[in-house]
Design a protein around this motif. Sequence first.
Motif, mmCIF file in Angstrom:
data_model
loop_
_atom_site.group_PDB
_atom_site.id
_atom_site.type_symbol
_atom_site.label_atom_id
_atom_site.label_comp_id
_atom_site.label_asym_id
_atom_site.label_seq_id
_atom_site.Cartn_x
_atom_site.Cartn_y
_atom_site.Cartn_z
ATOM 1 N N ARG A 5 -9.080 6.162 -12.989
ATOM 2 C CA ARG A 5 -9.785 6.902 -11.942
ATOM 3 C C ARG A 5 -8.837 7.645 -11.024
ATOM 4 O O ARG A 5 -9.255 8.254 -10.047
ATOM 5 N N MET A 6 -7.545 7.491 -11.295
ATOM 6 C CA MET A 6 -6.542 8.103 -10.425
ATOM 7 C C MET A 6 -5.499 8.738 -11.340
ATOM 8 O O MET A 6 -4.869 8.050 -12.130
ATOM 9 N N GLN A 7 -5.372 10.030 -11.304
ATOM 10 C CA GLN A 7 -4.453 10.690 -12.223
ATOM 11 C C GLN A 7 -3.447 11.530 -11.467
ATOM 12 O O GLN A 7 -3.602 11.785 -10.280
ATOM 13 N N ILE A 61 1.279 5.199 -4.536
ATOM 14 C CA ILE A 61 -0.175 5.043 -4.536
ATOM 15 C C ILE A 61 -0.672 4.752 -5.946
ATOM 16 O O ILE A 61 -1.516 3.895 -6.180
ATOM 17 N N ILE A 62 -0.102 5.452 -6.910
ATOM 18 C CA ILE A 62 -0.558 5.262 -8.290
ATOM 19 C C ILE A 62 0.244 4.160 -8.985
ATOM 20 O O ILE A 62 0.091 3.900 -10.167
ATOM 21 N N ARG A 63 1.109 3.516 -8.203
ATOM 22 C CA ARG A 63 1.929 2.387 -8.657
ATOM 23 C C ARG A 63 2.948 2.770 -9.708
ATOM 24 O O ARG A 63 3.254 2.000 -10.623
ATOM 25 N N LEU A 64 3.483 3.975 -9.637
ATOM 26 C CA LEU A 64 4.657 4.278 -10.447
ATOM 27 C C LEU A 64 5.872 3.639 -9.789
ATOM 28 O O LEU A 64 6.858 3.335 -10.439
ATOM 29 N N TYR A 65 5.805 3.490 -8.478
ATOM 30 C CA TYR A 65 6.766 2.656 -7.755
ATOM 31 C C TYR A 65 5.983 1.493 -7.169
ATOM 32 O O TYR A 65 4.833 1.654 -6.770
ATOM 33 N N LEU A 83 -4.417 -2.500 -13.333
ATOM 34 C CA LEU A 83 -3.787 -1.204 -13.072
ATOM 35 C C LEU A 83 -4.294 -0.142 -14.036
ATOM 36 O O LEU A 83 -4.558 0.990 -13.658
ATOM 37 N N LYS A 84 -4.397 -0.546 -15.299
ATOM 38 C CA LYS A 84 -4.832 0.399 -16.329
ATOM 39 C C LYS A 84 -6.223 0.927 -15.986
ATOM 40 O O LYS A 84 -6.481 2.136 -16.052
ATOM 41 N N THR A 89 -2.172 -2.940 -4.792
ATOM 42 C CA THR A 89 -0.865 -3.583 -4.772
ATOM 43 C C THR A 89 -0.906 -4.969 -5.411
ATOM 44 O O THR A 89 0.123 -5.523 -5.740
ATOM 45 N N SER A 90 -2.095 -5.527 -5.576
ATOM 46 C CA SER A 90 -2.171 -6.864 -6.132
ATOM 47 C C SER A 90 -2.661 -6.863 -7.580
ATOM 48 O O SER A 90 -2.855 -7.920 -8.169
ATOM 49 N N LEU A 91 -2.860 -5.682 -8.136
ATOM 50 C CA LEU A 91 -3.453 -5.631 -9.474
ATOM 51 C C LEU A 91 -2.444 -6.011 -10.550
ATOM 52 O O LEU A 91 -1.256 -5.740 -10.439
ATOM 53 N N ASP A 92 -2.945 -6.640 -11.601
ATOM 54 C CA ASP A 92 -2.089 -6.920 -12.751
ATOM 55 C C ASP A 92 -2.172 -5.754 -13.728
ATOM 56 O O ASP A 92 -2.807 -4.736 -13.469
#
Lengths: 406, 381
Positions: B105-107, B73-77, B99-100, B92-95
């Motif tokens: 807003r998501m920790q 969810i947090i795009r660590l994977y 992402l940054k 899933t489509s963010l560059d």
Amino acid sequence: MALLSVEDLVVRFRTHEGTIHAVNGVTFELEEGERLGLVGESGCGKSVTNLAIIRLLPKPAGRIEGGRVLFDGQDLTVLPEAEVRDIRGSDIAMIFQDPMTSLNPVLTIREQMVETIQAHRKVTKAEAEKRAVELLAMVGIPKAADRLKDYPHQFSGGMRQRVMIAIALALEPKLLIADEPTTALDVTIQAQVLDLLRNLTTEQGTALVLITHDLGVVAGMTQRINVMYAGFIVETATTADLFAHPSHPYTIGLLHSVPRLDAVEGEELIPIEGRPPDMRRAPTGCPFAPRCAWRLEACWADNPGLRALSGEETVVTTGERATHRSACHNPPTAEEAAAGRPLRAGFTAAPPPSGAIDELGGTTANIDDFGGLVAAIEAEESPIEPFPSAAGLPLPPEPERRNDGI
Amino acid sequence: MTASDSGAAPVVPALLEVRDLKVHFPIREGLIFERHVGDIRAVDGISFSMARGETLGLVGESGCGKSTTGRAIIRLYDPTAGNVVFDGVDTTSLDRSGLKAMRRRMQMIFQDPYASLDPRMTAGGIVAEPLDIHGVGAKRDRQDRVRELLATVGLNPDYAERYPHEFSGGQRQRIGVARALALEPDLIIADEPISALDVSIQAQIINLLERLQGRLGLAYLFIAHDLSVVRHISDRIAVMYLGRIVEVAGSKELNTAPLHPYTVALLSAIPIPDPVVESRRRRIILKGDVPSPANPPTGCRFHTRCWLRERLGDPEVCSAEDPGLRELSPGHTVACHFAEQVDGSAEQVQAVGARPAAGAAPAAPASRPEPPTHPQVPASA
């Protein structure tokens, strides 16, 4: 005569960081076939007590510095090493938390089981193997005969713990010491292993010392419980008594700090303030005083011994009628035990010894963005008073984890 | 801009929406010419959504994919398939820069406070790092902000200059919480935040998380294996098994009326610290271990260990058809062909440790006599 009798056991570790006062005078007895729980957090001395009983304290740091351990009438603390080795495995068996580190990874299960059996019994290899298959089947390992040739890594965690139980019970010991046997396992696997452990010890009449931090596990598994804190037994009772009338503030704290599955909706958790004591300091006064809501002035100086709640002089130490004893100067009332905090009108806990500051509550920061948050949290978080914890001393490194061994 | 974004704007946007998320880890063989020989299907098609300020508990045993879900969810994977829509944006489509901004807003709060804090940074430095990375506020102000954050989590602000090894486990976890709060996120993913802590310390952290949520309107995705803890903190609970969500329900309902056989077994396996209750309960002892996620069973993934399937005489459909999530009552979805049979069964009643005073006679007849699980030991041999 009791099967196991631990008398005033004192264990210390000499390390380059100072002396660790791990066990500070522990006395308890165990009858044949009895199941005893040893409950407490990491560093409370429960595992060290166990290691001292079977003389497996890490050398040269750990030493029994006082007391006796009588097993079947023999004092294990003075017995020659060779005789202790005979007793270990055959009369007293052990299961540890992590079966992967207790099993030898480069030997097959067959080799390890046959070795154990042949070390203590005069049997041929074929007989020992036959027994090994029986044992594996007994602990519920499918296709036991085929799996003998497997290595420990080919088993899952729950299966490895079953193998450990099979090895431990191979020689029908009189006493089984299980040190956090299910902590590393998933909850459904834990249920399997506890079920097995309960049935087998019952069938064989094996006495069990179950060491755990989990009050739920001992509730269903044991007949009697010793609650340990900072190397002392602070409360001892039958399992039914202990949960029906918890009496020591630490026991009460533990019961209120874990959410129960069957809790009433919205039941609040009451954490135990502060943190476990630094075992490098020689104990003075009640070890729980710094975290205790019920403490009196006397608690700082005088460590109360275990006393019968009923005030009786004669104390039953084992069995179903064991006397409920607690080590507390100011025992909480039944209402307070249920509420988890002092309720007596006008009661204020004794102030800390001079110069102490609150380690967690001493907050005086500005309140801007969070709008009164700090104050609100402080007020809410400490329904009683914020209690000093570290006595204002520099915080020592604390490398232990929840489920550490020693 | 992705296809899913171009659709109609949702009326009440969920804070987080996970749609058919899959995370597969390839298994490779061979040294030079690595061949792709299979996949560990850690997360294999899960969907759920979360509202603002809500706590969703994600519960399951090790290997069920709950941590992988949090990390994806947090795009660590990177997800293998599916979408994670956070506040209307498909992550899933963010560059990189997208992402940054999203991660502000998501920790995340991690399990092991010993491993997740850099031992060479001070507590203050650790908490300030997110502020530095995102350039929040002037440097001078950050000091104050750090002190305030430390105070918020119940640490003495004067300890900002100390190093992680000078703190206890519970205090370190507080530092982790302060760091997660630094950017005032909307969502905190807490991955087993208390399981490395001592029992008496766990409640301190749970209470802290609850209070912070009340004040700051945070949403938590609370990932844990301990259902009693998850029940305590969560509004809703999703139960995972082998990469799938098998049941979602309100926290209370899941605990009083679980409808998936696995949830029932999971509940029944949790010891309750009360010998009276324990002596009355009967555990459902699941057979065997969780199958490998590299080669999950066909049909329902739980069918190899399911007590209900055995009871019903091994119906074909369990091993042949993959049950999707069905909504049996409002807000209560379950992935089981025979969930209706669970409701009111003796197992369901036993599992939740219900008091007999409730007078609830088991609706389903106990089809086989069960031996008491807690036999009394004869006084001594």
